[in-house]
Design an enzyme around this catalytic site. Structure first.
Site, PDB file in Angstrom:
ATOM      1  N   ARG A 163      32.126  44.254  39.985  1.00 51.66           N
ATOM      2  CA  ARG A 163      33.595  44.258  40.180  1.00 51.66           C
ATOM      3  C   ARG A 163      34.285  43.205  39.315  1.00 51.66           C
ATOM      4  O   ARG A 163      35.233  43.500  38.606  1.00 51.66           O
ATOM      5  CB  ARG A 163      33.944  43.950  41.646  1.00 51.66           C
ATOM      6  CG  ARG A 163      33.641  45.032  42.610  1.00 51.66           C
ATOM      7  CD  ARG A 163      34.133  44.602  43.999  1.00 51.66           C
ATOM      8  NE  ARG A 163      33.404  45.318  45.022  1.00 51.66           N
ATOM      9  CZ  ARG A 163      32.226  44.950  45.503  1.00 51.66           C
ATOM     10  NH1 ARG A 163      31.652  43.845  45.088  1.00 51.66           N
ATOM     11  NH2 ARG A 163      31.618  45.684  46.407  1.00 51.66           N
ATOM     12  N   ILE A 164      33.790  41.959  39.411  1.00 48.18           N
ATOM     13  CA  ILE A 164      34.492  40.872  38.708  1.00 48.18           C
ATOM     14  C   ILE A 164      34.248  40.955  37.200  1.00 48.18           C
ATOM     15  O   ILE A 164      35.180  40.847  36.403  1.00 48.18           O
ATOM     16  CB  ILE A 164      34.088  39.493  39.280  1.00 48.18           C
ATOM     17  CG1 ILE A 164      34.470  39.417  40.769  1.00 48.18           C
ATOM     18  CG2 ILE A 164      34.757  38.362  38.494  1.00 48.18           C
ATOM     19  CD1 ILE A 164      33.986  38.178  41.492  1.00 48.18           C
ATOM     20  N   THR A 240      31.607  31.047  36.022  1.00 48.75           N
ATOM     21  CA  THR A 240      32.413  31.047  37.250  1.00 48.75           C
ATOM     22  C   THR A 240      31.616  31.744  38.360  1.00 48.75           C
ATOM     23  O   THR A 240      32.198  32.154  39.362  1.00 48.75           O
ATOM     24  CB  THR A 240      33.761  31.776  37.044  1.00 48.75           C
ATOM     25  OG1 THR A 240      33.505  33.114  36.617  1.00 48.75           O
ATOM     26  CG2 THR A 240      34.635  31.083  36.018  1.00 48.75           C
ATOM     27  N   ARG A 242      27.640  31.113  39.729  1.00 50.95           N
ATOM     28  CA  ARG A 242      26.957  30.117  40.546  1.00 50.95           C
ATOM     29  C   ARG A 242      26.265  29.131  39.619  1.00 50.95           C
ATOM     30  O   ARG A 242      25.638  29.531  38.633  1.00 50.95           O
ATOM     31  CB  ARG A 242      25.918  30.768  41.465  1.00 50.95           C
ATOM     32  CG  ARG A 242      26.491  31.498  42.671  1.00 50.95           C
ATOM     33  CD  ARG A 242      27.133  30.543  43.676  1.00 50.95           C
ATOM     34  NE  ARG A 242      27.650  31.222  44.846  1.00 50.95           N
ATOM     35  CZ  ARG A 242      28.897  31.678  44.995  1.00 50.95           C
ATOM     36  NH1 ARG A 242      29.771  31.504  44.009  1.00 50.95           N
ATOM     37  NH2 ARG A 242      29.273  32.272  46.104  1.00 50.95           N
ATOM     38  N   GLU A 271      26.401  20.798  42.662  1.00 54.40           N
ATOM     39  CA  GLU A 271      27.841  20.957  42.889  1.00 54.40           C
ATOM     40  C   GLU A 271      28.225  20.150  44.126  1.00 54.40           C
ATOM     41  O   GLU A 271      27.636  20.389  45.187  1.00 54.40           O
ATOM     42  CB  GLU A 271      28.130  22.445  43.118  1.00 54.40           C
ATOM     43  CG  GLU A 271      29.593  22.786  43.059  1.00 54.40           C
ATOM     44  CD  GLU A 271      29.813  24.295  43.067  1.00 54.40           C
ATOM     45  OE1 GLU A 271      29.291  24.996  42.191  1.00 54.40           O
ATOM     46  OE2 GLU A 271      30.501  24.747  43.989  1.00 54.40           O
ATOM     47  N   HIS A 290      35.156  24.797  41.512  1.00 54.67           N
ATOM     48  CA  HIS A 290      34.869  26.073  42.207  1.00 54.67           C
ATOM     49  C   HIS A 290      36.173  26.684  42.765  1.00 54.67           C
ATOM     50  O   HIS A 290      36.319  26.847  43.972  1.00 54.67           O
ATOM     51  CB  HIS A 290      33.844  25.835  43.339  1.00 54.67           C
ATOM     52  CG  HIS A 290      33.143  27.078  43.779  1.00 54.67           C
ATOM     53  ND1 HIS A 290      31.808  27.118  44.135  1.00 54.67           N
ATOM     54  CD2 HIS A 290      33.587  28.350  43.942  1.00 54.67           C
ATOM     55  CE1 HIS A 290      31.472  28.340  44.492  1.00 54.67           C
ATOM     56  NE2 HIS A 290      32.533  29.111  44.384  1.00 54.67           N
ATOM     57  N   ALA A 292      37.692  29.641  41.367  1.00 56.47           N
ATOM     58  CA  ALA A 292      37.985  30.970  40.792  1.00 56.47           C
ATOM     59  C   ALA A 292      38.760  31.867  41.761  1.00 56.47           C
ATOM     60  O   ALA A 292      39.623  32.635  41.356  1.00 56.47           O
ATOM     61  CB  ALA A 292      36.704  31.657  40.347  1.00 56.47           C
TER      62      ALA A 292
END
Ligand code: 8YV
Length: 331
Positions: A163-164, A240, A242, A271, A290, A292
């Site tokens: 999708r992204i 964007t 992981r 992170e 983080h 997005a």
């Protein structure tokens, strides 16, 4: 999966959330919201989860077998606030007949907007230019300073055309980029983009490489020393997805040694990235925390969908976005 009868179910919400969504939970259950400045440690999470029927989870929570067992036999649903659910041990949940759900779709366009913003940020050295002005280094117009690379006409390599990834492709095509991609399964509509045979081919041909695959055993460390060496010296890497998909030490070395030109990172491993990490000192890196999916619209819909998933499950129904439906005994 049957509906919960008797006393009101307990739902653990592991971070502060939109109050109207907490109110929806409180209509039929007792929501325990961990409204603290920092995410719960694994121990704190286990204590808070004790007796819970549902967990409204976030990327900062490690929901492993120990957390599930600490919650105990009441636990019916773990609903992730996000589309990625690599922080949840889905096998352990399925073995315990616990539903795992996520929030696909509602953050796609926000995440893709941001992914494309990061491509432009890298190509046009925006963060570096901002630091340059703030430091007082901008004295006059310089014809040969802070030159970036053209976005228009360049090649974008997308790793993961879900999708992204495909929504980023739409934006890139609209900006005159050539788009190539690798992905696990054949997309329904690849917008006329070119699917290349191997990740290596994608890395060798791209001016920008952007990652949109989930973090799994297969993608952990997908981009390491060898892969970075395949990239063009003027190319940028955008992550964007992981942090652990990229080997941080390898990336640091590649940026230092000029093997690639630039990295734009919304996610890192670890992170957050420690402020004394060499990446933080490098001019050819953009680091953001983080964000997005961090629009009001997307985050509101993610919260609502997470609550929908919880409410359906505790009512004994299949939640709208269950990721382990085929492994749950619904009897
Ligand atoms: C979320 C994300 O905001 O959906 C995802 O997978 O990475 C983000 O959009 C994050 O996971 C917070 O839980």
């Amino acid at each position: 999966m049957t509906s919960i009868t008797g006393s009101r179910p307990k739902i653990l919400v592991t971070r502060r959330q939109f109050q109207d969504q907490v109110d929806r939970l409180n209509e039929v259950s007792d929501a325990l919201v961990l409204d603290r400045p920092a995410p719960a440690t694994p121990n704190e999470l286990q204590v808070a989860a004790t007796g819970a029927h549902g967990i409204f989870a976030h990327i900062t929570d490690t929901i492993d077998a120990a957390a599930m067992d600490a919650a105990g036999p009441n636990l019916k649903v773990i609903a992730e606030f996000g589309v990625g659910y690599d922080n949840i041990d889905v096998d352990a949940a399925s073995e315990r007949n616990i539903v795992v759900a996520n929030t696909p779709g509602v953050l796609t366009e926000a995440a893709a907007d941001f992914g494309f913003t990061m491509i432009q940020t890298a190509g046009r050295r925006i963060a570096e230019s901002d630091r340059f002005v703030r430091r007082g280094d901008w004295k006059w117009f310089e014809p040969l300073d802070l030159l970036g690379v053209d976005i228009y006409g360049s090649t974008l390599g997308i790793v993961g055309f879900g999708r992204i990834g495909s929504a980023v492709a739409r934006r890139a095509l609209g900006s005159g980029m050539n788009v190539i991609y690798v992905t696990r399964s054949q997309p329904e509509d690849d917008l006329g983009c070119e699917r290349v045979g191997t990740l290596n081919e994608l890395l060798e041909r791209s001016d920008f490489v952007t990652l949109h695959c989930p973090l799994t055993q297969e993608t952990n460390g997908l981009i390491g020393t060898e892969e970075l060496k395949r990239m063009k010296p003027e190319a940028s890497l955008i992550n964007t997805a992981r942090g652990p998909i990229v080997n941080t030490d390898a990336l640091t070395a590649a940026l230092r040694d000029g093997e690639i030109a630039y990295a734009a990172l919304d996610v890192t491993d670890p992170e957050p990235i420690p402020t004394d990490h060499p990446l933080v000192k490098m001019e050819n890196v953009t680091l953001v925390p983080h964000i997005a999916s961090a629009t009001i619209g997307a985050r509101r819909k993610m919260s609502e969908m997470t609550v929908d998933n919880i409410l359906a499950t505790i009512a004994g129904k299949l939640p709208p976005n269950c990721v382990n439906a085929d492994r749950i005994n619904w009897g």
